[in-house]
Design a protein around this motif. Structure first.
Motif, PDB file in Angstrom:
ATOM      1  N   VAL A   4      -8.001  39.445  33.950  1.00  0.00           N
ATOM      2  CA  VAL A   4      -8.905  40.275  33.629  1.00  0.00           C
ATOM      3  C   VAL A   4      -7.950  41.650  32.754  1.00  0.00           C
ATOM      4  CG1 VAL A   4     -10.447  42.289  34.297  1.00  0.00           C
ATOM      5  CG2 VAL A   4     -10.803  40.028  35.306  1.00  0.00           C
ATOM      6  N   CYS A  44      -8.239  37.141  28.065  1.00  0.00           N
ATOM      7  CA  CYS A  44      -9.006  37.628  29.351  1.00  0.00           C
ATOM      8  C   CYS A  44     -10.161  37.165  29.405  1.00  0.00           C
ATOM      9  CB  CYS A  44      -8.945  39.096  29.148  1.00  0.00           C
ATOM     10  SG  CYS A  44      -7.276  39.930  28.861  1.00  0.00           S
ATOM     11  N   VAL A  79     -13.970  45.771  38.965  1.00  0.00           N
ATOM     12  CA  VAL A  79     -13.648  44.298  39.367  1.00  0.00           C
ATOM     13  C   VAL A  79     -13.840  43.901  40.519  1.00  0.00           C
ATOM     14  CG1 VAL A  79     -12.099  42.364  38.583  1.00  0.00           C
ATOM     15  CG2 VAL A  79     -12.344  44.344  37.127  1.00  0.00           C
ATOM     16  N   ALA A  84     -10.641  38.439  39.816  1.00  0.00           N
ATOM     17  CA  ALA A  84      -9.250  38.488  38.975  1.00  0.00           C
ATOM     18  C   ALA A  84      -8.006  38.144  39.794  1.00  0.00           C
ATOM     19  CB  ALA A  84      -9.151  39.936  38.465  1.00  0.00           C
ATOM     20  N   PHE A  87      -4.154  41.115  36.257  1.00  0.00           N
ATOM     21  CA  PHE A  87      -4.653  42.161  35.597  1.00  0.00           C
ATOM     22  C   PHE A  87      -3.683  42.400  34.438  1.00  0.00           C
ATOM     23  CE2 PHE A  87      -7.031  43.878  39.571  1.00  0.00           C
ATOM     24  CZ  PHE A  87      -8.013  43.826  38.925  1.00  0.00           C
ATOM     25  N   ALA A 155      -2.864  40.491  40.812  1.00  0.00           N
ATOM     26  CA  ALA A 155      -4.320  41.508  40.942  1.00  0.00           C
ATOM     27  C   ALA A 155      -4.036  42.169  42.259  1.00  0.00           C
ATOM     28  CB  ALA A 155      -5.457  40.736  40.753  1.00  0.00           C
TER      29      ALA A 155
END
Ligand code: CTP
Ligand code: MG
Length: 213
Positions: A4, A44, A79, A84, A87, A155
């Motif tokens: 993400v 992404c 999010v 995710a 990131f 993440a």
């Protein structure tokens, strides 16, 4: 792995002094942020933008905050946990990012590595200077790197790193600082000087000239 993108675009662009927030100033024919969106978009699963008041409506837009890192946190919090694995954080102010640079940062996330950040070896000599202007010492340039974005993180550790009070978030000039503080292992990925940050009017002109090619 689910990737993400997070684009902090919540600043006002005070030093640029344009008639609108910096990320939405037109540069080489499109709003500055569009260049970054294009580079991140294809790599992404989703890209969340932290935008200033008046620009924060719509899907995948959240309100920016009082500091850059607080804006990143607002976007990360939009999010869901589990959505995710990685990131990719990239400033709207760096329109010369390429898909290749983002990919190389993603590739650098190996076992034992929590973050990979774009950076270039220093070419200028760097000195430590006292408030009165007196030179205190010259740093060893061979170990110094100037850090940019993209900055790519696992993440879970980025989420943990952003759990700080407003003052700590405001003091951090990049996300890798916070991830490092949280015990994460960060590596640099060699970038290129063209990936400049549009800060002042002259940077906007340089970016415009480079993007035109
Ligand atoms: N940023 C943000 N939220 C803030 C401050 C900055 O999301 N509260 C974003 C900016 O929009 C930019 C990036 O972080 O994409 C890097 O910040 P900077 O270049 O300093 O942009 P501005 O803060 O907008 O510019 P200035 O400091 O000149 O006001
Ligand atoms: Mg700023």
């Amino acid at each position: 792995m689910a990737v993400v993108g997070i684009i902090p675009a919540g600043g006002s662009g005070e030093r640029l002094g344009a008639d609108r927030p910096k990320a939405f100033v037109v540069c080489a024919g499109r709003p500055l942020i569009e260049w970054s969106l294009e580079a991140l978009g294809s790599l992404c699963d989703r890209v969340v933008i932290a935008a200033p008041p008046g620009y924060d409506e719509g899907p995948d837009r959240v309100r920016g905050a009082e500091s850059r890192s607080a804006s990143v946190r607002n976007a990360v919090e939009a999010v869901d946990a589990g959505e995710a694995d990685i990131f990719v954080v990239h400033d709207a102010a760096r329109p010369l990012v390429t898909r290749d640079l983002v990919q190389r940062c993603l590739d650098a996330i190996e076992p034992g590595i929590d973050g990979a950040i774009a950076a270039i070896p220093m070419t200028d000599t760097v000195k430590e200077v006292a408030p009165d202007g007196r030179v205190l010492k010259t740093l060893d340039r061979s170990t110094l790197w100037a850090v940019q974005t993209p900055q790519v993180f696992r993440a879970d550790i980025l989420r943990r790193a952003l759990e700080r009070d407003a003052a700590a978030l405001a003091a951090a000039t990049d996300d890798a600082w916070l991830v490092d503080d949280a015990g994460g292992v960060i590596t640099v990925v060699e970038s290129y000087p063209e990936n400049l940050k549009v800060t002042r009017e002259s940077d906007l002109r340089i970016a415009e000239a480079l993007l035109a090619h």
